[in-house]
Scaffold this motif. Sequence first.
Motif, PDB file in Angstrom:
ATOM      1  N   LYS A  10       0.825  -1.018  -0.048  1.00  0.00           N
ATOM      2  CA  LYS A  10      -0.012   0.011  -0.029  1.00  0.00           C
ATOM      3  C   LYS A  10       0.852   1.197   0.017  1.00  0.00           C
ATOM      4  N   ALA A  11       1.984   1.283   0.833  1.00  0.00           N
ATOM      5  CA  ALA A  11       2.638   2.607   1.089  1.00  0.00           C
ATOM      6  C   ALA A  11       3.300   3.014  -0.180  1.00  0.00           C
ATOM      7  N   THR A  12       3.684   2.040  -1.212  1.00  0.00           N
ATOM      8  CA  THR A  12       4.268   2.597  -2.331  1.00  0.00           C
ATOM      9  C   THR A  12       3.226   2.320  -3.611  1.00  0.00           C
ATOM     10  N   GLN A  13       2.089   1.889  -3.473  1.00  0.00           N
ATOM     11  CA  GLN A  13       1.165   1.673  -4.641  1.00  0.00           C
ATOM     12  C   GLN A  13       1.845   0.704  -5.676  1.00  0.00           C
ATOM     13  N   ASP A  14       2.375  -0.461  -5.179  1.00  0.00           N
ATOM     14  CA  ASP A  14       2.721  -1.616  -5.831  1.00  0.00           C
ATOM     15  C   ASP A  14       1.942  -2.720  -5.864  1.00  0.00           C
ATOM     16  N   LYS A  15       1.536  -3.335  -7.063  1.00  0.00           N
ATOM     17  CA  LYS A  15       0.797  -4.733  -6.746  1.00  0.00           C
ATOM     18  C   LYS A  15       1.491  -5.396  -7.683  1.00  0.00           C
ATOM     19  N   LEU A  16       2.389  -6.452  -7.259  1.00  0.00           N
ATOM     20  CA  LEU A  16       3.348  -7.067  -8.026  1.00  0.00           C
ATOM     21  C   LEU A  16       3.107  -8.813  -7.725  1.00  0.00           C
ATOM     22  N   ALA A  17       3.708  -9.444  -8.801  1.00  0.00           N
ATOM     23  CA  ALA A  17       3.444 -10.889  -8.738  1.00  0.00           C
ATOM     24  C   ALA A  17       4.684 -11.587  -8.674  1.00  0.00           C
ATOM     25  N   PHE A  18       4.727 -12.841  -7.961  1.00  0.00           N
ATOM     26  CA  PHE A  18       6.116 -13.608  -7.796  1.00  0.00           C
ATOM     27  C   PHE A  18       5.527 -15.005  -7.821  1.00  0.00           C
ATOM     28  N   ALA A  19       6.371 -15.979  -8.258  1.00  0.00           N
ATOM     29  CA  ALA A  19       6.245 -17.414  -8.271  1.00  0.00           C
ATOM     30  C   ALA A  19       7.526 -17.929  -7.820  1.00  0.00           C
ATOM     31  N   ASN A  20       7.139 -19.306  -7.147  1.00  0.00           N
ATOM     32  CA  ASN A  20       8.378 -20.069  -6.810  1.00  0.00           C
ATOM     33  C   ASN A  20       7.763 -21.762  -6.764  1.00  0.00           C
ATOM     34  N   PRO A  21       8.631 -22.590  -7.084  1.00  0.00           N
ATOM     35  CA  PRO A  21       8.102 -24.177  -6.959  1.00  0.00           C
ATOM     36  C   PRO A  21       7.797 -24.500  -5.578  1.00  0.00           C
ATOM     37  N   LEU A  22       8.347 -23.946  -4.569  1.00  0.00           N
ATOM     38  CA  LEU A  22       8.101 -24.146  -3.074  1.00  0.00           C
ATOM     39  C   LEU A  22       6.861 -23.644  -2.822  1.00  0.00           C
ATOM     40  N   LEU A  23       6.039 -22.819  -3.480  1.00  0.00           N
ATOM     41  CA  LEU A  23       4.869 -22.280  -3.355  1.00  0.00           C
ATOM     42  C   LEU A  23       3.365 -22.508  -3.920  1.00  0.00           C
ATOM     43  N   TYR A  24       3.557 -24.328  -4.194  1.00  0.00           N
ATOM     44  CA  TYR A  24       2.327 -24.963  -4.473  1.00  0.00           C
ATOM     45  C   TYR A  24       1.729 -25.456  -3.279  1.00  0.00           C
ATOM     46  N   PRO A  25       0.544 -25.239  -2.977  1.00  0.00           N
ATOM     47  CA  PRO A  25       0.095 -25.827  -1.912  1.00  0.00           C
ATOM     48  C   PRO A  25       0.148 -27.311  -1.621  1.00  0.00           C
ATOM     49  N   ARG A  26       0.384 -27.905  -0.656  1.00  0.00           N
ATOM     50  CA  ARG A  26       0.541 -29.472  -0.737  1.00  0.00           C
ATOM     51  C   ARG A  26      -0.843 -29.985  -1.017  1.00  0.00           C
ATOM     52  N   PHE A  27      -2.036 -29.554  -0.650  1.00  0.00           N
ATOM     53  CA  PHE A  27      -3.380 -29.972  -0.901  1.00  0.00           C
ATOM     54  C   PHE A  27      -4.167 -28.807  -1.038  1.00  0.00           C
ATOM     55  N   SER A  28      -5.198 -28.968  -1.750  1.00  0.00           N
ATOM     56  CA  SER A  28      -6.350 -27.855  -1.883  1.00  0.00           C
ATOM     57  C   SER A  28      -7.635 -28.556  -1.955  1.00  0.00           C
TER      58      SER A  28
END
Length: 384
Positions: free
Chosen positions: A152-170
Amino acid sequence: MQNFSFHNPTKILFGEGRIADIGAEIPAGARVLITYGGGSVVKTGTLAEVKSALAGFTVFEFAGIEPNPTYETLMQAVELARREKIDFLLAVGGGSVIDGTKFIAAAIPFVGDPWDILARRAPITSAVPFGSVLTLPATGSEMNNGAVITKKATQDKLAFANPLLYPRFSVLDPAKTLTLPPRQVANGVVDAFVHIVEQYLTYPADAAVQDRFAEGLLLTLIAEGPRALAEPDNLAVRANLMWTATLALNGLIGAGVPQDWATHMLGHEITVLYGVDHAQTLAIVLPAMLQVRREEKRAKLLQYAERVWNLRDGDEEARIDAAIAHTRAFFESLSVPTRLSDYGIGADAVAALVAQLERHGMKKLGERRDFGLDGSRRVYELAA
Ligand code: NZQ
Ligand code: ZN
């Protein structure tokens, strides 16, 4: 078809009542932090259902992850998790809660300011394991490794991705979506639709399977989306929409094909400056984007016109015009307006939006990484 590696480790528990099965998916003795949003999960009883499925675990809660999740809020959860030595996270909500939980998972072990993960692409070397219970079909975050975070402070909306960030289950229980207001049902259909378009409406890559798969998902959204609004208690419709939205962005249709994502990058700036829902920004940008880039997208636009909208008559220009018009009309049929002015945003916003793109380095977008700021300006102007 381009070379690719495909690996999606997320286990999907699909169907009514599947929340009851999550205990077996979490390591015994885990210290679990449940993360959720503004309270819909409390009102709908979903949180109570999750907590009874976690009987026997040490459970903490973090509420308040807002739509378009913010770094400022998420860092409070990171502090709580570090203090309580949390070793498993469980997101219960829509894409904002799941995305926020992905950031929390990476930030807990991170040394330094975790915003660097977004702002400087700082490497993620470890993440706390997590699962999710999806309550809003839209983003596909329940089965992918990406997230979008706002500072919010800098009005940034940014994306990131990483193989460690798959949910184990959904857990994908369609009954959990019955409490969604029509606006969010429509948002989910539009977001999933544009995810597919970002991975399909590019240029021919001899990807016959991915094309047919993408077209099938688009046809399902066109058929089932309006039904979800007209028959709000129809669970079979919700089940189809839920599975479609997940498959739209879990890596399958994007494997081995060129990908665009310019519509999303332009949309994110509208959200962060004017607070418009993510999917609504896509409904604003996409028709103008297709119009501005119809030349480079000609072949796939004609394929889209024929296979998705059954448009076979008239010359190529007429068929492309009609395909773009059908796309806009589909979003409007879901009561999702498609112009900046529909949201009270004037043409004077174009300069600020383009300046945001420039500040975020969004100067070579699109499937050929050649779509520059002049093109983006034309898209925003056409979307006014
Ligand atoms: O906060 P609560 O009280 O839970 O209310 C939410 C929120 O107000 C409500 N809601 C969710 N499930 C409900 C419900 N209300 C009643 N019944 C239910 N079952 O819906 C509102 C919107 O929720 P939110 O999670 O913000 O919506 P969505 O799932 O569309 O997520 C949008 C976010 O996902 C990001 C977007 O940028 C945005 O921040 N995206 C994530 C992507 C990814 N990880 O792959 C890709 C997408 O392109 C997108 O960028
Ligand atoms: Zn999206």
